[in-house]
Design a protein around this motif. Structure first.
Motif, short mmCIF file in Angstrom:
data_model
loop_
_atom_site.label_atom_id
_atom_site.label_comp_id
_atom_site.label_asym_id
_atom_site.label_seq_id
_atom_site.Cartn_x
_atom_site.Cartn_y
_atom_site.Cartn_z
N UNK A 280 -6.38 4.74 11.60
CA UNK A 280 -6.19 4.91 10.17
C UNK A 280 -4.69 4.85 9.88
N UNK A 281 -4.27 5.49 8.79
CA UNK A 281 -2.86 5.49 8.45
C UNK A 281 -2.59 6.56 7.42
N UNK A 282 -1.37 6.64 6.93
CA UNK A 282 -1.03 7.66 5.94
C UNK A 282 -1.68 7.35 4.59
N UNK A 283 -1.71 8.35 3.73
CA UNK A 283 -2.21 8.14 2.37
C UNK A 283 -1.06 8.02 1.37
N UNK A 284 0.15 8.33 1.81
CA UNK A 284 1.33 8.12 0.97
C UNK A 284 2.54 7.91 1.86
N UNK A 285 3.53 7.19 1.32
CA UNK A 285 4.77 6.97 2.05
C UNK A 285 5.90 6.84 1.04
N UNK A 286 7.03 7.45 1.36
CA UNK A 286 8.22 7.33 0.52
C UNK A 286 9.43 7.30 1.43
N UNK A 287 10.50 6.64 0.98
CA UNK A 287 11.64 6.44 1.87
C UNK A 287 12.93 6.22 1.10
N UNK A 307 5.80 10.35 5.42
CA UNK A 307 4.43 9.87 5.30
C UNK A 307 3.48 11.06 5.36
N UNK A 308 2.50 11.07 4.49
CA UNK A 308 1.52 12.15 4.44
C UNK A 308 0.14 11.61 4.81
N UNK A 309 -0.61 12.41 5.56
CA UNK A 309 -1.92 12.00 6.04
C UNK A 309 -3.03 12.85 5.43
N UNK A 421 11.54 2.14 -3.47
CA UNK A 421 12.28 3.31 -3.91
C UNK A 421 11.49 4.34 -4.69
N UNK A 422 10.17 4.39 -4.51
CA UNK A 422 9.37 5.45 -5.11
C UNK A 422 8.24 5.81 -4.17
N UNK A 423 7.59 6.94 -4.42
CA UNK A 423 6.47 7.36 -3.58
C UNK A 423 5.30 6.41 -3.79
#
Length: 458
Positions: A280-287, A307-309, A421-423
Motif C-alpha cells: 500500500x502507501x501513505x494517504x497523505x504527503x507534504x514536503x 507522509x501519513x498512513x 508545495x501543499x499537503x
C-alpha cells in the motif's frame, strides 16, 4: 493489444503475490547451457554494473554471463572484456567465453539462448527494457528506482506479474540481516505500538554550468536520452568517458528525481517491511525542498517529507536525520542502517567504519528472540543470489516488482509534493491524488518517440 486494455485485464492482480509454478520449465535455461547454467545478458555496463551487479552475480557457478549491451561502444568493449577475462581466469581457458555484444538491448532480448537479464542502466532506462524483457519471457534483475513515473511503474508491475517472470529489484538492503531483524522486532511489538518512522536521506549539491560538447563517436546519444527530451550533449550530463566515476545524470531531473529516488527506494522499501505497508502507501504527503537556481544539476537539495498512513504511522524523511531508519514506538525505538557497507566506491555517502548497523533504546530489545509462532520475515543472504535461486525455484524473490513499485511510488509522490508545495491526499488503491489535478498530471511524463513505455506494443 492496447495498453489501456492490458491494464484493465490485469487490474485484478494489481496488489498481492503471484504464485509461480514450483517446477522449473525447460525453457528457463538456455538449451545449450553447460550444466544448466542460467544464461545472463547484461544491459548497461557502468559503475553499478561493474562494481556491484555483475560482481555480485558472476561469482555464482549457476550463472553464466553470455552477452552485454551498452549504447557507448567503449563501455560495451569493456563489458565484454570484463566477462571474458573473468571466465578465462576462472577456467584457465582463454577461449572459454566469447560474450556477445549488442548496441541495442532489443536485439539482445531476441536471443533465445539468454534466460535472464540484469538492467543496470540510468534511471530513465529502467521500466522500458524491463517490460520488454518480461514480454520476451526473460527473468529480470532491475536496478532501482523501478520507474521514472508512477504511471510506468504500474504498467511494469502489471506486465511482469502477468508474464509470470521473476523480477528482483536491486534494493539489496532487504538482504542485509540488520534490516530484516529490525523489521521483525518492530512487527512483533518489541518497541510497543509503532507511531513514527524517521528516515535519514541526504540531498544533492548544486553544480556548475556545463557547455555543449561534441557527441563522442562511440556514444549513441539519441538512444541514451531515450524517452526524455532532446537536449545538447555535455559529458557532465551523461557519464565520464575515461573512467567509471559517479555520473552526472543522477543529479538531473530529466533522468530521475535525485536522492529521493536514488536512495529513497532502498529506505522506503525497508521501512515498509517494518511498518507492514509493503503493498500500500501513505494517504497523505507534504514536503518542502530547496532546488538549485542555476547550473546543470537541478535535483533537490535539503528537504523534508511528511507522509501519513491509514494505520496511524507518520513517516518523516530528511537529510537532517542520520542516514538510516529509526522506528519509534510506545515502548522504545530501533535504528537500522547499512553500517560500513557500500555498493560502489562512489557511493554518495562516505563509508563510516564506526556506524552502528543496529541500535535500540534498550540493548535487550536487540537480543530478543522471535518465537516460533511470531512473525518471521523473508530471509535472504544476498540479493543477486536470491534472484538466481528464485529463477530455479520460480518462487517470489525478496524484493518483487509490486513491492518495488510501491516503494518507488512513495519516492515519486514525495518529489511531486516538493514541487506542488501543499499537503496532498493520496489514494494508494487508485494511485491518484484526491485534491490536486496539478499533482495528478505529474504522475506521468511525455515520452519522446520512439522511446518509452507508451510505445511498447502489448
Amino acid at each position: 493489444m492496447q495498453r489501456r486494455v492490458f491494464l484493465k485485464k490485469t487490474a485484478a492482480t494489481a496488489v498481492g503475490t503471484v504464485v509461480f509454478p514450483s517446477i522449473v520449465p525447460s525453457s528457463v535455461f538456455g538449451k545449450n547451457a553447460p550444466s544448466n547454467k542460467i544464461h545472463i545478458g547484461q544491459i548497461g555496463f557502468g559503475r553499478i554494473a561493474k562494481d556491484h551487479d555483475m560482481a555480485e552475480t558472476i561469482r555464482y557457478d549457476k550463472a553464466q554471463f553470455v552477452a552485454v549491451c551498452d549504447v557507448d561502444r567503449k563501455r560495451l568493449a569493456d563489458g565484454k572484456k570484463y566477462i571474458d577475462d573473468y571466465y578465462a581466469k576462472k577456467s584457465g581457458k582463454s577461449s572459454y567465453s566469447n560474450a556477445k555484444t549488442y548496441e541495442n538491448y532489443i536485439d539482445m532480448l531476441d536471443d533465445k539462448n539468454i534466460d535472464a537479464v540484469i538492467i543496470s542502466t540510468p534511471d530513465h532506462w529502467h521500466s522500458e527494457p524491463a517490460i520488454r524483457a518480461a514480454f520476451a519471457k526473460k527473468d529480470i534483475y532491475l536496478q532501482k528506482p523501478t520507474s521514472l513515473t508512477v504511471d510506468e511503474g504500474r504498467l511494469l508491475s502489471d506486465v511482469v506479474r502477468h508474464q509470470n517472470v521473476i523480477l528482483q529489484v536491486g534494493t539489496q538492503q532487504r538482504s542485509s540481516p540488520q534490516f530484516r531483524i529490525a523489521a521483525e522486532l518492530v512487527r512483533n511489538g518489541r518497541i510497543g505500538k509503532l507511531h513514527t518512522v524517521k528516515i535519514g536521506l541526504p540531498g544533492d549539491p548544486a553544480g556548475p554550468e556545463a557547455p555543449e560538447m561534441p557527441i563522442p563517436e562511440n556514444l549513441n546519444y539519441d538512444m541514451w536520452l531515450g524517452s526524455t527530451p532532446d537536449i545538447y550533449y555535455t559529458e557532465m550530463r551523461v557519464h565520464p568517458q575515461n573512467n567509471y566515476g559517479r555520473p552526472g545524470w543522477l543529479r538531473c531531473e530529466q533522468f530521475g528525481s535525485g536522492m529521493i529516488t536514488g536512495w529513497g527506494q532502498h529506505h522506503f522499501e525497508s521501512a515498509a517491511w517494518g511498518m507492514d505497508t509493503e503493498y500500500t502507501g501513505p494517504i497523505s504527503v507534504e514536503a518542502v525542498a530547496q532546488f538549485p537556481k542555476s547550473g546543470l544539476w537541478d535535483v533537490h537539495g535539503d528537504f523534508m517529507v511528511k507522509a501519513e498512513y491509514e494505520n496511524g504511522i507518520t513517516m518523516l524523511t530528511s537529510g537532517g536525520y542520520p542516514n538510516g531508519i529509526r522506528y519509534e514506538g510506545s515502548k522504545g525505538w530501533i535504528f537500522v542502517s547499512r553500517g560500513d557497507y557500500v555498493a560502489s566506491t562512489s557511493d554518495p555517502v562516505a563509508k563510516d567504519n564506526n556506524a552502528k548497523a543496529l541500535d535500540a533504546s534498550d540493548p535487550k530489545i536487540l537480543t530478543s528472540e522471535i518465537g516460533e509462532n511470531e512473525i518471521h520475515l523473508y530471509k535472504s543472504d544476498n540479493q543477486h543470489g536470491n534472484w538466481l535461486d528464485c529463477i530455479e525455484s520460480r518462487k517470489e524473490p525478496i524484493s518483487p516488482v509490486e513491492i518495488g513499485h510501491r516503494a518507488c511510488t512513495i519516492c515519486l509522490i514525495s518529489h511531486i509534493a516538493m514541487k506542488v508545495g501543499k499537503k496532498l491526499e493520496w489514494d494508494p488503491k487508485l494511485e491518484k491524488f484526491r485534491n490536486s489535478e496539478l499533482a495528478n498530471a505529474m504522475l506521468k511524463r511525455s515520452q519522446r518517440f520512439p522511446y518509452g513505455t507508451d510505445y511498447i506494443k502489448i
